[in-house]
Design a protein around this motif. Structure first.
Motif, PDB file in Angstrom:
ATOM      1  N   THR A   1     -14.017 116.227  68.240  1.00 50.61           N
ATOM      2  CA  THR A   1     -12.849 116.204  67.786  1.00 50.61           C
ATOM      3  C   THR A   1     -12.040 117.334  67.874  1.00 50.61           C
ATOM      4  O   THR A   1     -10.587 117.201  67.627  1.00 50.61           O
ATOM      5  N   LEU A   2     -12.571 118.577  68.351  1.00 49.46           N
ATOM      6  CA  LEU A   2     -11.966 119.760  67.917  1.00 49.46           C
ATOM      7  C   LEU A   2     -11.751 120.590  69.118  1.00 49.46           C
ATOM      8  O   LEU A   2     -12.259 120.350  70.167  1.00 49.46           O
ATOM      9  N   ARG A   3     -10.637 121.323  69.029  1.00 48.42           N
ATOM     10  CA  ARG A   3     -10.664 122.408  70.294  1.00 48.42           C
ATOM     11  C   ARG A   3     -11.556 123.349  70.217  1.00 48.42           C
ATOM     12  O   ARG A   3     -12.386 123.755  69.139  1.00 48.42           O
ATOM     13  N   GLU A   4     -11.581 123.938  71.312  1.00 51.10           N
ATOM     14  CA  GLU A   4     -12.653 125.150  71.346  1.00 51.10           C
ATOM     15  C   GLU A   4     -12.313 126.397  70.373  1.00 51.10           C
ATOM     16  O   GLU A   4     -13.251 126.818  69.948  1.00 51.10           O
ATOM     17  N   GLU A   5     -11.076 126.687  70.346  1.00 47.23           N
ATOM     18  CA  GLU A   5     -10.517 127.612  69.633  1.00 47.23           C
ATOM     19  C   GLU A   5     -10.779 127.692  68.051  1.00 47.23           C
ATOM     20  O   GLU A   5     -10.617 128.301  67.273  1.00 47.23           O
ATOM     21  N   ASP A   6     -11.085 126.192  67.580  1.00 52.94           N
ATOM     22  CA  ASP A   6     -11.156 126.049  66.170  1.00 52.94           C
ATOM     23  C   ASP A   6     -12.522 126.410  65.656  1.00 52.94           C
ATOM     24  O   ASP A   6     -13.305 126.245  66.446  1.00 52.94           O
ATOM     25  N   VAL A   7     -12.701 126.638  64.528  1.00 48.38           N
ATOM     26  CA  VAL A   7     -13.914 127.103  64.008  1.00 48.38           C
ATOM     27  C   VAL A   7     -14.400 126.007  62.936  1.00 48.38           C
ATOM     28  O   VAL A   7     -13.773 125.611  61.938  1.00 48.38           O
ATOM     29  N   LEU A   8     -15.732 125.361  63.355  1.00 47.50           N
ATOM     30  CA  LEU A   8     -16.279 124.544  62.630  1.00 47.50           C
ATOM     31  C   LEU A   8     -17.657 124.760  61.899  1.00 47.50           C
ATOM     32  O   LEU A   8     -18.525 125.470  62.580  1.00 47.50           O
ATOM     33  N   SER A   9     -17.831 124.899  60.852  1.00 50.56           N
ATOM     34  CA  SER A   9     -19.047 125.377  60.159  1.00 50.56           C
ATOM     35  C   SER A   9     -19.560 124.226  59.022  1.00 50.56           C
ATOM     36  O   SER A   9     -18.734 123.694  58.608  1.00 50.56           O
ATOM     37  N   ARG A  10     -20.721 124.475  58.821  1.00 50.46           N
ATOM     38  CA  ARG A  10     -21.423 124.029  57.680  1.00 50.46           C
ATOM     39  C   ARG A  10     -21.526 124.941  56.395  1.00 50.46           C
ATOM     40  O   ARG A  10     -22.408 125.985  56.836  1.00 50.46           O
ATOM     41  N   PHE A  11     -21.219 124.564  55.491  1.00 49.56           N
ATOM     42  CA  PHE A  11     -21.239 125.429  54.456  1.00 49.56           C
ATOM     43  C   PHE A  11     -22.639 125.316  53.654  1.00 49.56           C
ATOM     44  O   PHE A  11     -22.873 126.199  52.859  1.00 49.56           O
ATOM     45  N   GLY A  12     -23.341 124.136  53.684  1.00 53.89           N
ATOM     46  CA  GLY A  12     -24.328 123.794  53.018  1.00 53.89           C
ATOM     47  C   GLY A  12     -24.384 122.525  52.584  1.00 53.89           C
ATOM     48  O   GLY A  12     -23.252 121.724  52.430  1.00 53.89           O
ATOM     49  N   GLY A  13     -25.495 121.959  52.368  1.00 55.00           N
ATOM     50  CA  GLY A  13     -25.760 120.392  51.942  1.00 55.00           C
ATOM     51  C   GLY A  13     -25.046 119.463  52.937  1.00 55.00           C
ATOM     52  O   GLY A  13     -25.005 119.573  54.225  1.00 55.00           O
ATOM     53  N   GLU A  14     -24.115 118.678  52.465  1.00 53.98           N
ATOM     54  CA  GLU A  14     -23.278 117.808  53.284  1.00 53.98           C
ATOM     55  C   GLU A  14     -21.682 118.139  53.451  1.00 53.98           C
ATOM     56  O   GLU A  14     -20.878 117.448  53.686  1.00 53.98           O
ATOM     57  N   GLU A  15     -21.525 119.442  53.211  1.00 52.16           N
ATOM     58  CA  GLU A  15     -20.202 120.096  53.170  1.00 52.16           C
ATOM     59  C   GLU A  15     -19.928 120.812  54.281  1.00 52.16           C
ATOM     60  O   GLU A  15     -20.641 121.640  54.562  1.00 52.16           O
ATOM     61  N   PHE A  16     -18.806 120.409  55.078  1.00 47.32           N
ATOM     62  CA  PHE A  16     -18.327 121.221  56.441  1.00 47.32           C
ATOM     63  C   PHE A  16     -16.933 121.677  55.986  1.00 47.32           C
ATOM     64  O   PHE A  16     -16.024 121.247  55.390  1.00 47.32           O
ATOM     65  N   PHE A  17     -16.636 122.861  56.862  1.00 46.72           N
ATOM     66  CA  PHE A  17     -15.431 123.195  56.868  1.00 46.72           C
ATOM     67  C   PHE A  17     -14.887 123.668  58.329  1.00 46.72           C
ATOM     68  O   PHE A  17     -15.731 123.933  59.015  1.00 46.72           O
ATOM     69  N   VAL A  18     -13.607 123.269  58.509  1.00 48.26           N
ATOM     70  CA  VAL A  18     -12.903 123.598  59.691  1.00 48.26           C
ATOM     71  C   VAL A  18     -11.601 124.477  59.463  1.00 48.26           C
ATOM     72  O   VAL A  18     -11.090 124.204  58.591  1.00 48.26           O
ATOM     73  N   LEU A  19     -11.725 125.385  60.488  1.00 46.03           N
ATOM     74  CA  LEU A  19     -10.719 126.150  60.523  1.00 46.03           C
ATOM     75  C   LEU A  19      -9.703 125.964  61.919  1.00 46.03           C
ATOM     76  O   LEU A  19     -10.083 126.146  62.995  1.00 46.03           O
TER      77      LEU A  19
END
Length: 372
Positions: A265-283
């Motif tokens: 669902t995201l563009r290649e230039e966006d940053v998708l990360s997992r912070f831990g557990g079931e929490e994710f962050f998107v830039l």
């Protein structure tokens, strides 16, 4: 050497130089110098490739200048012991599905710890104690086996098939392959270790440290160019129920499937990360608030549609999202911006989950910003 023919002394003694073989030696030396210059140029390009895939395709371009092998197969793995082996296979330099699947490199590790150089396949077949590990490669019409050896020992193999034209590889070509592949081995190992250092092992997404570094870069860009970006904080609703009811393996599979859905669902230039557990962050880089809301809703909707098969069960997920839109008037430290996105996330969770909340700093925050 273009200056030599114009030299009177050279012209005077040309016949002697020709008869004694000195000219042939000079020509051979020039040829070796040219080959070394070409090798150094290729080495620089090898280290400039940005990913293992790009590196493999550059190696193919180097090889095709010299000869065309019937098959070319790359097997390599991350330094994590239980990571799957990546396989890239080519027939006459066209990508194809590999006819060989290696589940482990352990069978080859002992042999190449003793013989850490490219080896003729017939010699490998004759020398190796476990004939089965040679036999499983025969379908690739192998002529040369190249070990990829890094800091932790063997981490991959390159199988080079016989030439399409049928002649044997010359000693000079073997030397060229040896040098070229040693550069490639170092470069590939560096890329694998770098990827591992910035990647969350369970989901193959970027990790917390990488996200924070990219967030710092975006903050600096806002200060310099007055651009804008958004942070999405994402949490899986009632994830503990999946772990408690179906076990942690089910939870791991759900997280991995969720990661792939988020990527799509995201563009290649966006940053998708997992912070831990079931929490994710998107830039979301270079982003407006309107787009942040649209992307968030698309993510929420796509996750709600997911159906994850696990044993005899179908697992379903929903997520809550907190959105923090940042521009030049809303700058703060990276930790503060993360905390603000988290506040919006927890409002979503407290209000019933499976929804999106936009962070609103409120009048007090705005007054403090104007005062400062």
């Amino acid at each position: 050497m273009k200056e030599i023919p114009a030299n009177e002394l050279f012209l005077k003694h040309y016949d002697i130089l020709q008869e004694t073989g000195i000219l042939q030696q000079i020509n051979a030396q020039q040829h070796r110098i040219h080959e070394l210059e070409e090798l150094l140029s290729n080495a620089v390009e090898i280290f400039n490739q940005r990913s293992p895939d790009e590196l493999v395709h550059f190696l193919i371009s180097c090889i095709v200048d010299k000869f065309i092998p019937s098959h070319l197969a790359f097997f390599f793995k991350n330094h994590k012991n239980d990571d799957p082996i990546t396989t890239l296979c080519f027939e006459q330099l066209r990508p194809v599905k590999s006819k060989v699947v290696l589940k482990t490199l352990d069978d080859y590790r002992h042999f190449f710890s003793r013989y850490p150089n490219p080896i003729d396949f017939h010699l490998f077949e004759y020398t190796v104690e476990q004939k089965a590990i040679a036999n499983r490669l025969k379908i690739l019409d192998p002529a040369i086996i190249v070990p990829l050896i890094g800091m932790d020992g063997l981490f991959g193999l390159i199988v080079i098939g016989r030439k399409v034209l049928g002649e044997e590889y010359s000693p000079e070509e073997m030397i060229l392959l040896d040098k070229l592949m040693k550069f490639a081995s170092i470069s590939l190992q560096n890329k694998i270790y770098y990827t591992s250092s910035v990647t969350d092992y369970k989901t193959r997404l970027f990790n917390h440290a990488y996200f924070m570094r990219r967030l710092q870069e975006e903050i600096a860009k806002v200060k310099r160019y007055a651009s804008a970006f958004s942070i999405l904080a994402i949490d899986v609703d009632h994830f503990k129920v999946i772990n408690d009811k179906h076990g942690h393996l089910a939870g791991d599979k759900a997280l991995f499937a969720l990661a792939r859905t988020l990527e799509r669902t995201l563009r290649e230039e966006d940053v998708l990360s997992r912070f831990g557990g079931e929490e994710f962050f998107v830039l979301l880089t270079d982003n407006s608030l309107t787009r942040a809301i649209q992307v968030s809703e698309r993510i929420r909707s796509e996750v709600e549609k997911m159906r994850i098969e696990y044993e005899d069960f179908i697992l379903k997920l929903t997520i809550s999202i907190g959105v923090n839109h940042v521009n030049a008037g809303r700058l703060a430290s990276e930790n503060e911006l993360i905390a603000q996105a988290d506040k919006a996330l927890y409002i979503s969770k407290n209000n019933g989950r499976n929804q999106i909340t936009i962070y609103n700093p409120g009048f007090l925050y705005k007054a403090q910003q104007l005062k400062s």
